[in-house]
Write an enzyme that holds these catalytic residues in place. Structure first.
Site, PDB file in Angstrom:
ATOM      1  N   LYS A 183      26.839 -18.363  60.776  1.00 20.80           N
ATOM      2  CA  LYS A 183      27.682 -19.483  61.230  1.00 20.80           C
ATOM      3  C   LYS A 183      27.710 -20.463  60.069  1.00 20.80           C
ATOM      4  O   LYS A 183      26.795 -21.254  59.878  1.00 20.80           O
ATOM      5  CB  LYS A 183      27.073 -20.125  62.485  1.00 20.80           C
ATOM      6  CG  LYS A 183      28.079 -20.790  63.403  1.00 20.80           C
ATOM      7  CD  LYS A 183      28.903 -21.893  62.750  1.00 20.80           C
ATOM      8  CE  LYS A 183      28.157 -23.203  62.680  1.00 20.80           C
ATOM      9  NZ  LYS A 183      28.921 -24.230  61.916  1.00 20.80           N
ATOM     10  N   CYS A 226      19.686 -31.511  48.926  1.00 21.92           N
ATOM     11  CA  CYS A 226      18.447 -31.808  49.648  1.00 21.92           C
ATOM     12  C   CYS A 226      17.332 -32.224  48.702  1.00 21.92           C
ATOM     13  O   CYS A 226      16.404 -32.892  49.116  1.00 21.92           O
ATOM     14  CB  CYS A 226      18.041 -30.597  50.471  1.00 21.92           C
ATOM     15  SG  CYS A 226      18.166 -29.085  49.515  1.00 21.92           S
ATOM     16  N   GLU A 247      15.451 -25.298  56.149  1.00 14.57           N
ATOM     17  CA  GLU A 247      15.419 -26.136  54.961  1.00 14.57           C
ATOM     18  C   GLU A 247      16.207 -27.367  55.359  1.00 14.57           C
ATOM     19  O   GLU A 247      17.415 -27.278  55.601  1.00 14.57           O
ATOM     20  CB  GLU A 247      16.088 -25.343  53.825  1.00 14.57           C
ATOM     21  CG  GLU A 247      15.556 -25.682  52.472  1.00 14.57           C
ATOM     22  CD  GLU A 247      16.399 -26.714  51.807  1.00 14.57           C
ATOM     23  OE1 GLU A 247      16.737 -27.730  52.461  1.00 14.57           O
ATOM     24  OE2 GLU A 247      16.715 -26.515  50.632  1.00 14.57           O
TER      25      GLU A 247
HETATM   26  O1  TXE Z   1      24.598 -31.315  58.841  1.00 16.38           O
HETATM   27  P1  TXE Z   1      24.332 -30.420  60.099  1.00 16.38           P
HETATM   28  P2  TXE Z   1      25.858 -32.245  58.527  1.00 16.38           P
HETATM   29  C1  TXE Z   1      21.699 -33.530  55.959  1.00 16.38           C
HETATM   30  C2  TXE Z   1      22.304 -34.699  55.221  1.00 16.38           C
HETATM   31  C3  TXE Z   1      23.583 -34.956  55.931  1.00 16.38           C
HETATM   32  C4  TXE Z   1      23.166 -34.654  57.348  1.00 16.38           C
HETATM   33  C5  TXE Z   1      24.303 -34.294  58.260  1.00 16.38           C
HETATM   34  O2  TXE Z   1      21.468 -35.814  55.371  1.00 16.38           O
HETATM   35  O3  TXE Z   1      24.022 -36.281  55.810  1.00 16.38           O
HETATM   36  O4  TXE Z   1      22.273 -33.561  57.245  1.00 16.38           O
HETATM   37  O5  TXE Z   1      25.140 -33.329  57.638  1.00 16.38           O
HETATM   38  C6  TXE Z   1      25.271 -26.535  62.130  1.00 16.38           C
HETATM   39  N1  TXE Z   1      23.136 -25.927  66.767  1.00 16.38           N
HETATM   40  N2  TXE Z   1      21.976 -32.244  55.354  1.00 16.38           N
HETATM   41  O6  TXE Z   1      26.393 -32.924  59.727  1.00 16.38           O
HETATM   42  O7  TXE Z   1      25.090 -30.924  61.264  1.00 16.38           O
HETATM   43  C7  TXE Z   1      26.522 -27.069  61.465  1.00 16.38           C
HETATM   44  O8  TXE Z   1      27.684 -26.603  62.112  1.00 16.38           O
HETATM   45  C8  TXE Z   1      23.344 -25.029  65.792  1.00 16.38           C
HETATM   46  C9  TXE Z   1      20.964 -31.700  54.500  1.00 16.38           C
HETATM   47  O9  TXE Z   1      26.815 -31.434  57.765  1.00 16.38           O
HETATM   48  O10 TXE Z   1      22.867 -30.257  60.212  1.00 16.38           O
HETATM   49  C10 TXE Z   1      26.333 -26.541  60.052  1.00 16.38           C
HETATM   50  O11 TXE Z   1      26.707 -25.176  59.983  1.00 16.38           O
HETATM   51  N3  TXE Z   1      23.925 -25.338  64.631  1.00 16.38           N
HETATM   52  C11 TXE Z   1      21.201 -30.280  54.169  1.00 16.38           C
HETATM   53  C12 TXE Z   1      24.815 -26.671  59.843  1.00 16.38           C
HETATM   54  O12 TXE Z   1      24.264 -26.741  61.167  1.00 16.38           O
HETATM   55  C13 TXE Z   1      24.288 -26.610  64.412  1.00 16.38           C
HETATM   56  C14 TXE Z   1      22.571 -29.809  54.031  1.00 16.38           C
HETATM   57  C15 TXE Z   1      24.398 -27.940  59.087  1.00 16.38           C
HETATM   58  O13 TXE Z   1      25.041 -29.040  59.667  1.00 16.38           O
HETATM   59  C16 TXE Z   1      24.093 -27.597  65.401  1.00 16.38           C
HETATM   60  C17 TXE Z   1      23.474 -30.435  54.987  1.00 16.38           C
HETATM   61  C18 TXE Z   1      23.487 -27.213  66.618  1.00 16.38           C
HETATM   62  N4  TXE Z   1      23.253 -28.077  67.614  1.00 16.38           N
HETATM   63  C19 TXE Z   1      23.162 -31.628  55.564  1.00 16.38           C
HETATM   64  N5  TXE Z   1      24.550 -28.774  64.915  1.00 16.38           N
HETATM   65  C20 TXE Z   1      20.294 -29.686  53.153  1.00 16.38           C
HETATM   66  N6  TXE Z   1      19.043 -29.450  53.544  1.00 16.38           N
HETATM   67  O14 TXE Z   1      20.689 -29.353  52.031  1.00 16.38           O
HETATM   68  C21 TXE Z   1      25.030 -28.533  63.671  1.00 16.38           C
HETATM   69  N7  TXE Z   1      24.893 -27.228  63.369  1.00 16.38           N
END
Ligand code: TXE
Length: 501
Positions: free
Chosen positions: A178, A286, A253
């Site tokens: 996904k 990250c 991660e």
């Molecule tokens: O991340 P999300 P977002 C951090 C960074 C950023 C914040 C939000 O601080 O500002 O997270 O970013 C999926 N069940 N990082 O909103 O939502 C989502 O569809 C299952 C750090 O983009 O965590 C996507 O595929 N899946 C990070 C993935 O999770 C779910 C990189 C990440 O999205 C879900 C990105 C749920 N309930 C953001 N909700 C890093 N570690 O590098 C969301 N997703």
């Protein structure tokens, strides 16, 4: 492979075929540098996840039961095909993330290494024999887990996916991916590479869609054998709870707030080090060096030079090879960065650079933001503690090595840190005391398929890369064989001493 056009449309990839979503819905992917649509994508949800899991289940017995050598051959072919097709992937990655082509070219060129490295691991990984006692032979074998769910983000869409796909496939698992709703294109395109390499239908399935629907359906699916997520810390907690409910392994991660610790004896390297750590990917990584800890004796000079260099970073069109920094991924992410800048000002931090959107025609429509530096920061300020995920850094002075270590350890996160010093013993001493899963000495943000990568504390669980990661995509079976020819009857009271354990 389809060329990148406004009319590009990609479907789900299930059971070796491109298929529309069961609901027939689609969503748009935009170029964050212009705000314009670059593609439409089929929007999967629970019904599509079900189909993808079924396809992955059907493919598992033959893929998981295949000789490791045969799987390795397919992965090696995937490395070759990906190398050949890199230009297409780079173009699309630049368009969907807004990351400058100079970054994406450098990043994607390394991805084939993951397939060849994990092909080699699969081919050479050995079981073990355990000292059970001379009448028994105890050996362990590793078996693949089954259908694994991979949930990936938008900041390095293909790199982060590759870090999970290569070891998971090498170990014999089948996959349902996904990808992020903001950057789903290259994860879908990867299916063509794997197919051409000879991966059987149903082994790699991709269901683009949103976190709350497709993501939640995948991570709470009762027939998934493991979940591996890269995303925000709050998403990590929700997905970990789903994994706990189904009693399956979970790797994640998550967020970070890395410190870059610069000692006086590295004054000459301080500014390039800080710029690379802080502003690569416009800070949307990250392991971003979001906290620059600089020894007091060089603090003023480093801050002054850093501000000058940050102000000179070329912000612009990502496809221009001269561009050094692109936009934020979305309006939401840019707004979040702006909100944090306001918070920092209200908390009393001083804005030394940036803190605004760049002005000019070429930035209209995109989500650009200038490299931003805060000084006069107190460690307990929100800007110093919380993940911002944008081009915003806090510079804090320290007096002693002990204070530097305390500051480096003072956040909820523990993903990464770097220590900059010419004193070798001090480098290792400080690295050993920092509570982070990855510590670089005189470097930052270096990665290799062989080098374990993953966080402590609220930055996640488990490791990507390396043999440890391959092993985490397997389960251990312990086989105990009785070698003796003596008969054994526990319930026969024949007066002989019986062995119980
Ligand atoms: O991340 P999300 P977002 C951090 C960074 C950023 C914040 C939000 O601080 O500002 O997270 O970013 C999926 N069940 N990082 O909103 O939502 C989502 O569809 C299952 C750090 O983009 O965590 C996507 O595929 N899946 C990070 C993935 O999770 C779910 C990189 C990440 O999205 C879900 C990105 C749920 N309930 C953001 N909700 C890093 N570690 O590098 C969301 N997703």
């Amino acid at each position: 492979m389809k060329a990148m056009t406004e009319n590009m449309h990609l479907d789900l990839f299930i059971g070796g075929k491109s298929v529309p979503a069961v609901s027939g819905k689609i969503f748009e992917v935009e170029d964050p540098a212009t705000g314009k649509r670059i593609a439409t994508v089929a929007e999967g949800d629970a019904a599509d996840i079900e189909k993808a899991v079924e396809a992955a289940e059907a493919a598992f017995p033959s893929w998981g039961g295949m000789e490791a050598e045969a799987r390795a051959r397919i992965l090696n072919r995937a490395a070759e095909i990906l190398t050949r097709r890199l230009p297409d992937f780079i173009d699309v990655e630049v368009s969907q993330t807004g990351r400058p082509v100079r970054e994406m070219k450098a990043q994607l060129q390394r991805l084939p290494e993951w397939y060849s490295y994990f092909a080699a691991v699969a081919r050479t990984h050995e079981g073990s024999v355990h000292p059970f006692g001379r009448n028994h032979l105890n050996y362990t074998v590793r078996k693949p887990l089954g259908v694994v769910g991979l949930v990936t983000p938008w900041n390095h869409p293909l790199l982060i996916l590759t870090k999970k796909v290569a070891p998971a496939l090498a170990a014999g698992n089948t996959l349902v991916v996904k990808p992020s709703e903001l950057a789903p294109l290259t994860p879908i395109m990867l299916a063509e590479v794997l197919e051409e390499a000879g991966l059987p239908a149903g082994v790699y399935n991709v269901v683009p869609g949103f976190g709350a629907t497709a993501g939640a359906a995948l991570t709470s699916h009762p027939r998934i054998a493991k979940i591996d997520l890269t995303g925000g810390t709050e998403t990590g907690r929700v997905v970990a709870a789903a994994a706990g409910k189904n009693l399956i392994p979970f790797a994640a991660e998550l967020g970070g707030k890395a410190s870059v610790v610069i000692f006086e004896d590295m004054a000459d390297q301080a500014v390039p080090a800080a710029l690379f750590a802080s502003f690569i990917a416009a800070g949307q990584t990250c392991v971003q060096g979001a906290r620059l800890l600089v020894e007091r004796s060089i603090y003023d000079d480093v801050l002054k030079a850093l501000v000058e260099r940050a102000n000179a970073i070329k912000i612009g069109t990502p496809s221009d090879p001269k561009t050094q920094m692109g936009p934020m991924i979305s309006a939401k992410q840019r707004d979040l960065v702006e909100k944090y800048v306001e918070i920092g000002k209200a908390e009393g931090a001083t804005l030394a650079a940036g803190g605004r959107r760049p002005e000019g025609e070429e930035y209209a429509g995109g989500y650009f933001y200038t490299p931003t530096i805060f000084c006069d920061v107190k460690d307990d300020m929100r800007v110093a503690q919380e993940e911002i995920f944008g081009p915003v850094v806090c510079v804090l002075p320290f007096e002693t090595e002990t204070e530097a270590i305390t500051l480096a350890n003072s956040t909820q996160f523990g993903l990464a840190a770097s220590v900059w010093t010419r004193n070798g013993a001090r480098g290792h001493r400080v690295a050993g005391k920092i509570e982070a899963g990855i510590v670089w000495i005189n470097d930052h943000h270096r990665v290799d398929p062989a080098s374990p990568w993953g966080g402590f504390k609220d930055s996640g669980l488990g490791k990507e890369n390396g043999i440890v990661c391959y092993e985490s995509y397997t389960k251990v079976q312990s086989v105990v064989a009785n070698l003796s020819e003596d008969s054994f009857d526990w319930f026969d009271d024949d007066g002989r001493e019986k062995r119980y354990s």
